[in-house]
Design a protein around this motif. Structure first.
Motif, PDB file in Angstrom:
ATOM      1  N   ALA A 183       2.303   2.223  -8.811  1.00 48.62           N
ATOM      2  CA  ALA A 183       0.921   2.136  -9.282  1.00 48.62           C
ATOM      3  C   ALA A 183       0.312   0.871  -8.698  1.00 48.62           C
ATOM      4  O   ALA A 183       0.907  -0.202  -8.799  1.00 48.62           O
ATOM      5  CB  ALA A 183       0.884   2.079 -10.802  1.00 48.62           C
ATOM      6  N   ARG A 184      -0.855   0.999  -8.073  1.00 52.88           N
ATOM      7  CA  ARG A 184      -1.483  -0.180  -7.447  1.00 52.88           C
ATOM      8  C   ARG A 184      -2.720  -0.581  -8.241  1.00 52.88           C
ATOM      9  O   ARG A 184      -3.529   0.276  -8.594  1.00 52.88           O
ATOM     10  CB  ARG A 184      -1.885   0.152  -6.022  1.00 52.88           C
ATOM     11  CG  ARG A 184      -2.870  -0.827  -5.362  1.00 52.88           C
ATOM     12  CD  ARG A 184      -3.220  -0.347  -3.956  1.00 52.88           C
ATOM     13  NE  ARG A 184      -4.141  -1.190  -3.230  1.00 52.88           N
ATOM     14  CZ  ARG A 184      -5.420  -0.886  -3.004  1.00 52.88           C
ATOM     15  NH1 ARG A 184      -5.946   0.229  -3.479  1.00 52.88           N
ATOM     16  NH2 ARG A 184      -6.191  -1.698  -2.307  1.00 52.88           N
ATOM     17  N   VAL A 185      -2.840  -1.874  -8.528  1.00 52.43           N
ATOM     18  CA  VAL A 185      -4.089  -2.374  -9.108  1.00 52.43           C
ATOM     19  C   VAL A 185      -4.746  -3.298  -8.090  1.00 52.43           C
ATOM     20  O   VAL A 185      -4.079  -4.121  -7.467  1.00 52.43           O
ATOM     21  CB  VAL A 185      -3.894  -3.104 -10.458  1.00 52.43           C
ATOM     22  CG1 VAL A 185      -3.508  -2.129 -11.552  1.00 52.43           C
ATOM     23  CG2 VAL A 185      -2.860  -4.227 -10.370  1.00 52.43           C
ATOM     24  N   ASN A 186      -6.036  -3.107  -7.905  1.00 51.17           N
ATOM     25  CA  ASN A 186      -6.770  -3.835  -6.883  1.00 51.17           C
ATOM     26  C   ASN A 186      -7.621  -4.923  -7.545  1.00 51.17           C
ATOM     27  O   ASN A 186      -8.562  -4.612  -8.272  1.00 51.17           O
ATOM     28  CB  ASN A 186      -7.660  -2.852  -6.114  1.00 51.17           C
ATOM     29  CG  ASN A 186      -8.306  -3.499  -4.907  1.00 51.17           C
ATOM     30  OD1 ASN A 186      -8.247  -4.721  -4.735  1.00 51.17           O
ATOM     31  ND2 ASN A 186      -8.927  -2.680  -4.080  1.00 51.17           N
ATOM     32  N   MET A 187      -7.276  -6.188  -7.276  1.00 52.90           N
ATOM     33  CA  MET A 187      -7.954  -7.308  -7.934  1.00 52.90           C
ATOM     34  C   MET A 187      -9.377  -7.523  -7.423  1.00 52.90           C
ATOM     35  O   MET A 187     -10.088  -8.403  -7.933  1.00 52.90           O
ATOM     36  CB  MET A 187      -7.128  -8.596  -7.794  1.00 52.90           C
ATOM     37  CG  MET A 187      -5.710  -8.513  -8.342  1.00 52.90           C
ATOM     38  SD  MET A 187      -5.554  -7.832 -10.013  1.00 52.90           S
ATOM     39  CE  MET A 187      -5.981  -9.261 -11.010  1.00 52.90           C
ATOM     40  N   GLY A 213      -8.758   1.165   5.978  1.00 54.80           N
ATOM     41  CA  GLY A 213     -10.160   0.989   5.607  1.00 54.80           C
ATOM     42  C   GLY A 213     -10.768  -0.218   6.292  1.00 54.80           C
ATOM     43  O   GLY A 213     -11.641  -0.095   7.165  1.00 54.80           O
ATOM     44  N   ASP A 214     -10.298  -1.386   5.950  1.00 55.64           N
ATOM     45  CA  ASP A 214     -10.852  -2.600   6.547  1.00 55.64           C
ATOM     46  C   ASP A 214     -10.446  -2.753   8.008  1.00 55.64           C
ATOM     47  O   ASP A 214     -11.219  -3.266   8.813  1.00 55.64           O
ATOM     48  CB  ASP A 214     -10.450  -3.832   5.723  1.00 55.64           C
ATOM     49  CG  ASP A 214     -11.272  -3.917   4.455  1.00 55.64           C
ATOM     50  OD1 ASP A 214     -12.515  -3.940   4.556  1.00 55.64           O
ATOM     51  OD2 ASP A 214     -10.684  -3.916   3.358  1.00 55.64           O
ATOM     52  N   LEU A 215      -9.257  -2.283   8.354  1.00 54.86           N
ATOM     53  CA  LEU A 215      -8.824  -2.363   9.755  1.00 54.86           C
ATOM     54  C   LEU A 215      -9.848  -1.664  10.657  1.00 54.86           C
ATOM     55  O   LEU A 215     -10.221  -2.177  11.712  1.00 54.86           O
ATOM     56  CB  LEU A 215      -7.441  -1.716   9.909  1.00 54.86           C
ATOM     57  CG  LEU A 215      -6.835  -1.759  11.307  1.00 54.86           C
ATOM     58  CD1 LEU A 215      -6.588  -3.191  11.761  1.00 54.86           C
ATOM     59  CD2 LEU A 215      -5.522  -0.969  11.358  1.00 54.86           C
TER      60      LEU A 215
HETATM   61  N1  LIG Z   1     -10.033  -1.615 -11.304  1.00 54.74           N
HETATM   62  C1  LIG Z   1     -11.112  -0.965 -10.849  1.00 54.74           C
HETATM   63  N2  LIG Z   1     -12.256  -0.953 -11.544  1.00 54.74           N
HETATM   64  C2  LIG Z   1     -13.349  -0.309 -11.098  1.00 54.74           C
HETATM   65  N3  LIG Z   1     -13.390   0.372  -9.929  1.00 54.74           N
HETATM   66  C3  LIG Z   1     -12.293   0.399  -9.183  1.00 54.74           C
HETATM   67  C4  LIG Z   1     -11.077  -0.265  -9.600  1.00 54.74           C
HETATM   68  N4  LIG Z   1     -10.162  -0.080  -8.640  1.00 54.74           N
HETATM   69  C5  LIG Z   1     -10.736   0.663  -7.687  1.00 54.74           C
HETATM   70  N5  LIG Z   1     -12.015   0.975  -8.016  1.00 54.74           N
HETATM   71  C6  LIG Z   1     -12.959   1.782  -7.256  1.00 54.74           C
HETATM   72  O1  LIG Z   1     -12.256   2.599  -6.332  1.00 54.74           O
HETATM   73  C7  LIG Z   1     -12.664   2.316  -5.000  1.00 54.74           C
HETATM   74  C8  LIG Z   1     -11.495   2.418  -4.056  1.00 54.74           C
HETATM   75  O2  LIG Z   1     -10.493   1.519  -4.397  1.00 54.74           O
HETATM   76  P1  LIG Z   1      -9.769   0.656  -3.316  1.00 54.74           P
HETATM   77  O3  LIG Z   1      -8.638   0.009  -3.988  1.00 54.74           O
HETATM   78  O4  LIG Z   1      -9.499   1.440  -2.093  1.00 54.74           O
HETATM   79  O5  LIG Z   1     -10.842  -0.484  -3.007  1.00 54.74           O
HETATM   80  P2  LIG Z   1     -11.681  -1.002  -1.829  1.00 54.74           P
HETATM   81  O6  LIG Z   1     -12.910  -1.535  -2.467  1.00 54.74           O
HETATM   82  O7  LIG Z   1     -11.819   0.015  -0.769  1.00 54.74           O
HETATM   83  O8  LIG Z   1     -10.871  -2.267  -1.321  1.00 54.74           O
HETATM   84  P3  LIG Z   1      -9.510  -2.475  -0.505  1.00 54.74           P
HETATM   85  O9  LIG Z   1      -9.914  -2.784   0.880  1.00 54.74           O
HETATM   86  O10 LIG Z   1      -8.843  -3.609  -1.167  1.00 54.74           O
HETATM   87  O11 LIG Z   1      -8.724  -1.218  -0.627  1.00 54.74           O
HETATM   88  C9  LIG Z   1     -13.306   0.945  -5.066  1.00 54.74           C
HETATM   89  O12 LIG Z   1     -14.256   0.752  -4.049  1.00 54.74           O
HETATM   90  C10 LIG Z   1     -13.909   0.926  -6.452  1.00 54.74           C
HETATM   91  O13 LIG Z   1     -15.164   1.568  -6.421  1.00 54.74           O
END
Ligand SMILES: Nc1ncnc2c1ncn2[C@@H]1O[C@H](COP(=O)(O)OP(=O)(O)OP(=O)(O)O)[C@@H](O)[C@H]1O
Ligand SMILES: CC(=O)C(=O)O
Ligand SMILES: [K+]
Ligand SMILES: [Mg+2]
Length: 506
Positions: A55-59, A279-281
């Motif tokens: 499970a991944r959480v994105n800060m 994505g960012d790459l």
């Molecule tokens: N904890 C969260 N709370 C609210 N929205 C979230 C959360 N995690 C992800 N999201 C939503 O899901 C989308 C995709 O998640 P993702 O982790 O791919 O992020 P990202 O913004 O594309 O950044 P990254 O380059 O780090 O992946 C985000 O753009 C955001 O809209």
């Protein structure tokens, strides 16, 4: 955790093994990003049942409290319901991005419209129309009139027409939707501009606080965004050892910055795994190069014995639709065929309408392509380079290579590995053998970390230096649970004893 006299295995894996037989057990692992659509206990449970390994959480998004709750729920699920889902925390990093647009979902930029990008902060009521705050103070100094400003790698494009103090005035040349915290890159004469922004720290001060939070919350992996060199990974590793001696936290280097590409090998070498963050790459290098980098990183990781995750847009259309496009299925097939360790869902699971269906697509495509490779006897004859630094380790490494070849030739039902640190299991996984690898490890944290690696079925088991008694015990425990049967051919290795045994279960 399902426990029978000291043998613990993931409940879903156990069911899959019994249902499909060893050989058809999925080898490719799945990482799911947890977001608003999947953060409740039952929703996380549904993903675990569907085969989520990590499970991944994105800060970048949400508050620490929100993430703390999610991590707690995953832990609770593991303890109460018998899963071994690992938790990965992904840092924000300090690349340039827009503000959160005061939490509106999106805003439209029309062709020819004039927008202001500024480093000034506004209180909600006083924000002028068509004004976006940028997180990086040096922004206005770095850009020049005539530069192209790409939002999310080109989802929306602007050209800089004037600079007035902290404000950069731009005209929209490619209209589209601006999303909160969208990433910004700027281009001059067709090249990405890396000026002072290249000096932004890979780990920002907010990231350090997030990392402290992650250590305290007990995450299994920390994925570092926009890694540029090996130094930052080394610094983070010593920081973690200092803060939390004996910590098993694995550091995943995200390959998404143009600067990382010239240091790939060193970065992979010092990390515990890599993510191809497409994505960012794709916003930093021409899009047509992204598949080439993916291929290169997967190959290098295999050579260097590190797990690799392929991430972003695998099933992007499933954010809105219940089935993927044919092109997306082909992309997933390609990553599985390249034998990446893991595939990752981002928005599809975080905020999409069909997270479980997206997960099911990854699962079924993985199974189908893996089966096809086995049937074609697509054994890798790749010459793996030696990764060990001592002769003793080199012997273990050679034993793992030979074990895998032997298992393929003898059509073994499984390889069993007793591993104290996980290293021997990893060396087997690296060979991508036909049969599954049952990895017995002494702690649940090693068990969870092994859950990211290709073909490994991690068990928690206390074992001794007496291999004979370890084997007797494991065989009787597994037989009692109908996980192995008489006649199965098992190849056994361990980091207790440098030997290979081939055993027909009696
Ligand atoms: N904890 C969260 N709370 C609210 N929205 C979230 C959360 N995690 C992800 N999201 C939503 O899901 C989308 C995709 O998640 P993702 O982790 O791919 O992020 P990202 O913004 O594309 O950044 P990254 O380059 O780090 O992946 C985000 O753009 C955001 O809209
Ligand atoms: C996953 C991620 O960070 C990216 O694709 O940019
Ligand atoms: K991130
Ligand atoms: Mg990214």
């Amino acid at each position: 955790m399902i426990e029978a006299a000291g043998l613990e295995v993931d409940r879903v894996t156990e069911a899959e093994l019994k249902e499909n037989g060893f050989r058809s057990t999925r080898k490719t692992k799945i990482v799911c990003t947890i977001g608003p659509r999947t953060c409740e206990f039952e929703e996380i449970e549904a993903l675990a049942v569907g085969g989520m390994n990590v499970a991944r959480v994105n800060m970048c998004h949400g508050t620490r409290e929100w993430h703390r709750d999610v991590i707690r729920r995953v832990r609770q699920l593991n303890e109460e319901k018998g899963f071994a889902v690992a938790v990965m925390m992904d840092t924000e990093g300090s690349e340039i991005h827009m503000d959160d647009l005061n939490d509106v979902e999106s805003t439209k930029a029309e062709d020819g419209q004039i927008w202001t990008f500024t480093v000034r902060a506004f209180d909600q009521p006083s924000r002028p129309e068509r004004t976006i705050t940028v997180n990086y103070d040096g922004f206005a100094e770095d850009v020049k009139v005539g530069d192209e400003l790409l939002v999310d790698g080109g989802m929306v494009t602007f050209v800089v027409i004037e600079k007035i103090g902290p404000d950069v005035i731009c005209r929209c040349t490619d209209p589209g939707l601006l999303l909160p915290r969208a990433n910004l890159t700027f281009w001059r004469n067709g090249s990405l501009v890396r000026e002072r922004n290249a000096m932004l720290p890979t780990i920002s001060s907010k990231d350090w606080l997030d990392i402290d939070f992650g250590i305290e919350a007990g995450v299994d992996f920390i994925a570092v965004s926009f890694v540029k060199s090996a130094e930052v990974i080394k610094t983070l590793k010593s920081y973690i050892i200092d803060r939390s001696p004996g910590s098993q936290i694995g550091i995943i280097a995200k390959i998404e910055s143009i600067d990382s590409l010239k240091n790939l090998e060193e970065i992979i070498q010092v990390s515990d795994g890599t993510m191809v963050a497409r994505g960012d790459l794709g916003a930093q290098i021409p899009l047509e190069q992204v598949p080439l980098v993916q291929h290169e990183v997967i190959q290098l990781c295999r050579q260097l014995n590190k797990p690799v995750i392929v991430a972003s847009q695998l099933l992007e259309s499933m954010i809105e639709y219940p089935i993927p496009t044919r092109a997306e299925v082909a992309d997933v097939s390609e990553a599985v065929g390249q034998q990446a360790d893991a595939l990752m869902l981002s928005s599809e699971s975080a905020m999409g309408q069909y997270p479980e269906k997206a997960l099911a697509v990854l699962r079924s495509v993985s199974l189908r392509i893996e089966k096809c490779r086995r049937e074609e006897k697509h054994w890798d004859v790749t010459d793996l380079r030696i990764v060990s630094s001592s002769k003793l380790d080199e012997i273990s490494e050679e034993i793992c290579n030979t074990t895998s070849r032997m298992a393929n030739k003898l059509k073994a039902d499984a390889i069993f590995v007793y591993t104290k640190t996980g290293q021997t299991a990893s060396l087997l996984s690296r060979n991508r053998p036909d049969c599954p690898i049952f990895a017995f490890a002494p702690s649940t944290s090693i068990q969870r970390c092994l859950n990211l690696k290709w073909g490994l079925i991690p068990f928690r088991l206390d074992f001794s230096d007496d291999m004979e008694s370890n084997l007797n015990r494991t065989f009787s425990l597994l037989k009692a649970r109908a996980m192995i049967k008489s006649g199965d051919l098992i190849i056994v290795v361990s980091d207790v004893m440098q030997s290979i045994q081939a055993i027909k279960v009696s």
